[in-house]
Write a protein that holds these residues in place. Structure first.
Motif, PDB file in Angstrom:
ATOM      1  N   ALA A   1      65.748  10.220  40.359  1.00 32.91           N
ATOM      2  CA  ALA A   1      66.153   8.983  39.988  1.00 32.91           C
ATOM      3  C   ALA A   1      65.656   8.228  41.204  1.00 32.91           C
ATOM      4  N   PRO A   2      64.729   7.421  41.269  1.00 36.23           N
ATOM      5  CA  PRO A   2      64.220   6.703  42.696  1.00 36.23           C
ATOM      6  C   PRO A   2      65.012   5.887  43.454  1.00 36.23           C
ATOM      7  N   GLU A   3      65.936   5.341  42.738  1.00 34.72           N
ATOM      8  CA  GLU A   3      67.032   4.445  43.558  1.00 34.72           C
ATOM      9  C   GLU A   3      67.953   5.254  44.292  1.00 34.72           C
ATOM     10  N   VAL A   4      68.187   6.451  44.148  1.00 33.10           N
ATOM     11  CA  VAL A   4      69.212   7.427  44.639  1.00 33.10           C
ATOM     12  C   VAL A   4      68.424   8.750  45.185  1.00 33.10           C
TER      13      VAL A   4
ATOM     14  N   THR B   1      62.453  14.030  28.914  1.00 39.73           N
ATOM     15  CA  THR B   1      62.994  13.019  29.227  1.00 39.73           C
ATOM     16  C   THR B   1      63.672  12.730  30.414  1.00 39.73           C
ATOM     17  N   PRO B   2      63.324  11.750  31.230  1.00 44.40           N
ATOM     18  CA  PRO B   2      63.895  11.572  32.758  1.00 44.40           C
ATOM     19  C   PRO B   2      65.193  12.043  32.921  1.00 44.40           C
TER      20      PRO B   2
ATOM     21  N   LEU C   1      49.438  17.043  34.231  1.00 37.01           N
ATOM     22  CA  LEU C   1      49.657  17.404  35.342  1.00 37.01           C
ATOM     23  C   LEU C   1      49.923  16.348  36.680  1.00 37.01           C
ATOM     24  N   HIS C   2      50.181  15.170  35.997  1.00 39.51           N
ATOM     25  CA  HIS C   2      50.350  13.995  36.888  1.00 39.51           C
ATOM     26  C   HIS C   2      51.622  14.214  37.667  1.00 39.51           C
ATOM     27  N   PRO C   3      51.819  13.949  38.826  1.00 42.73           N
ATOM     28  CA  PRO C   3      53.078  14.089  39.583  1.00 42.73           C
ATOM     29  C   PRO C   3      54.134  13.607  39.124  1.00 42.73           C
ATOM     30  N   SER C   4      54.203  12.692  38.194  1.00 38.90           N
ATOM     31  CA  SER C   4      55.344  11.773  37.605  1.00 38.90           C
ATOM     32  C   SER C   4      55.986  12.930  36.587  1.00 38.90           C
TER      33      SER C   4
END
Length: 427
Positions: A195-198, A245-246, A185-188
């Protein structure tokens, strides 16, 4: 009248037995009525033959056989009532006994005293047995009722946590809903697919949202520039991750692509045919959402979902749902899945969160199989196909609503949360 049992009385004036349970009367002779009257007044005591002869044939001298014949006739007339026993006590006389079975016989009499006698004047064992049987019947009825299913399904959800989401560079805590026994249940689990960079949306200043997981899918429903009480319905973001998978979703490109997909194809604007039997002059409560499924290396898949409710009572009516699956390049011929049924609405709570639960009994399913399925959409085709074969009872949850929108948990394509636009249409 003199009561023999809660449903059987002696009318000495009319010289008859009155059976209230079966609504019949039994005629007695003068002697039979008098003898029975004395036996009843003796309250299970032994009446001598002399006393009964004096009561049945006053101021007359008759043979003892007259009493014997009278008693024999009375017994025949009392045969339909085995709980009333006229006994011969050798060398002493006769005795009338009324069994306690008469108190638990089904009554057909509007007599408070009889009802009290039937309930109160029985043994503790009979009372206890009756209570146990009543409880078992009540529990059985509840267990197999529709509402028991609603309670069970609602109890499998939790809403005692919140998580922080970063959407387009704006961070906000949102309500988390999750199934029992979900380990991660972690926010991740939600955030890693963006994608954090965009992850930048220049037009976004704040948002309200919900996150949900059933342990398999991780979904989020976001309304830009909303507060706790209202959402305009503009620019709604519904994202569901079906793969751990991200996905590497570029939010800037995502916003542009979703506008293109929604403008190009819209399959579920109207899902109810106007000639549907019994739907003339009704109000259609229509909800529509676009849900996106990002998977790393695959085309973006969209599910165009509509729900419609037609109330036939305060909390029940007809239910319609339609979903259409496409991908960003239309490489997949649209996969269309429709269900129709009857719904019953319940007001419930999940850890203090007010929700409307819609128990839908599915009456009709329709899967329009595509001519071609891309690799991106194959997962959804398989899930819909399994759903078509198995599911008969579905539970939809409305966890938020305002004048223009609503947030639903939908049990199609797994359990997912989505923010819907709302229209009320009079037809």
């Amino acid at each position: 009248m003199l009561k023999i049992t809660p449903y059987l009385e002696l009318d000495e004036e009319a010289k008859q037995l009155v059976d209230h349970a079966n609504n019949v009367t039994v005629t007695l002779t003068v002697s039979e009525s008098a003898v029975l009257h004395l036996l009843l007044l003796s309250s299970s005591s032994v009446c001598t033959k002399e006393d009964l002869l004096a009561a049945g044939w006053p101021d007359r001298v008759v043979a003892a056989t007259s009493l014997t014949q009278c008693v024999s006739t009375l017994r025949k007339k009392l045969e339909p009532y085995p709980e009333v026993m006229l006994r011969t006590i050798a060398g002493r006389g006769y005795q009338l006994n009324v069994s306690t079975r008469s108190h638990i016989k089904m009554l057909a009499v509007n007599d408070a005293e009889s009802v009290r006698a039937a309930i109160v004047d029985v043994s503790l064992l009979v009372k206890f047995s009756g209570i146990v049987i009543a409880l078992m019947i009540g529990l059985s009825v509840w267990y197999f009722s529709d509402y028991h299913g609603v309670v069970q399904d609602t109890a499998s959800w939790n809403a005692d946590k919140s998580i922080e989401l970063n959407i387009g560079g704006v961070k906000q805590d949102v309500q988390l809903l999750y199934k029992d026994n979900v380990a991660h249940l972690h926010p991740s689990m939600w955030q890693k697919h963006l994608a954090p960079e965009v992850n930048h949306l220049t037009h976004l200043n704040k948002f309200n949202g919900f996150a949900l997981t059933d342990g398999n899918y991780y979904s989020m429903a976001v309304c830009p520039d909303a507060d706790d009480k209202s959402c305009s319905g503009k620019g709604l973001i519904n994202i569901t991750a079906i793969d751990p998978t991200p996905a590497g979703l570029n939010m800037k490109n995502f916003a542009a692509l979703t506008k293109k997909m929604e403008q190009r194809i819209r399959y579920n604007r109207v899902i109810i045919p106007h000639n549907e039997p019994g739907t003339s002059g009704f109000v259609e409560h229509h909800y529509h959402a676009d849900v996106y499924y990002p998977v790393q290396g695959n085309m973006l898949v969209r599910s165009d979902i509509s729900l419609s409710l037609i109330y036939e009572g305060e909390d029940s009516g007809k239910f319609y749902s339609a979903a259409c699956i496409t991908d960003e390049e239309c490489a997949t011929t649209p996969i269309k899945y429709k269900i129709k049924g009857k719904f019953k609405q319940y007001a419930e709570q999940i850890n203090g969160l007010d929700v409307d639960v819609f128990h839908v009994r599915v009456g009709q399913k329709e899967l329009i199989k595509p001519d071609k399925v891309s690799s991106s959409a194959m997962h959804f085709y398989r899930e819909i196909r399994k759903h078509e074969i198995v599911e008969e009872d579905l539970y939809f949850y409305r966890v938020y609503k305002d004048t223009d929108t609503a947030v639903w948990i939908v049990p199609i394509l797994g359990n997912l949360v989505a923010w819907y636009e709302y229209d009320k249409v009079k037809l």
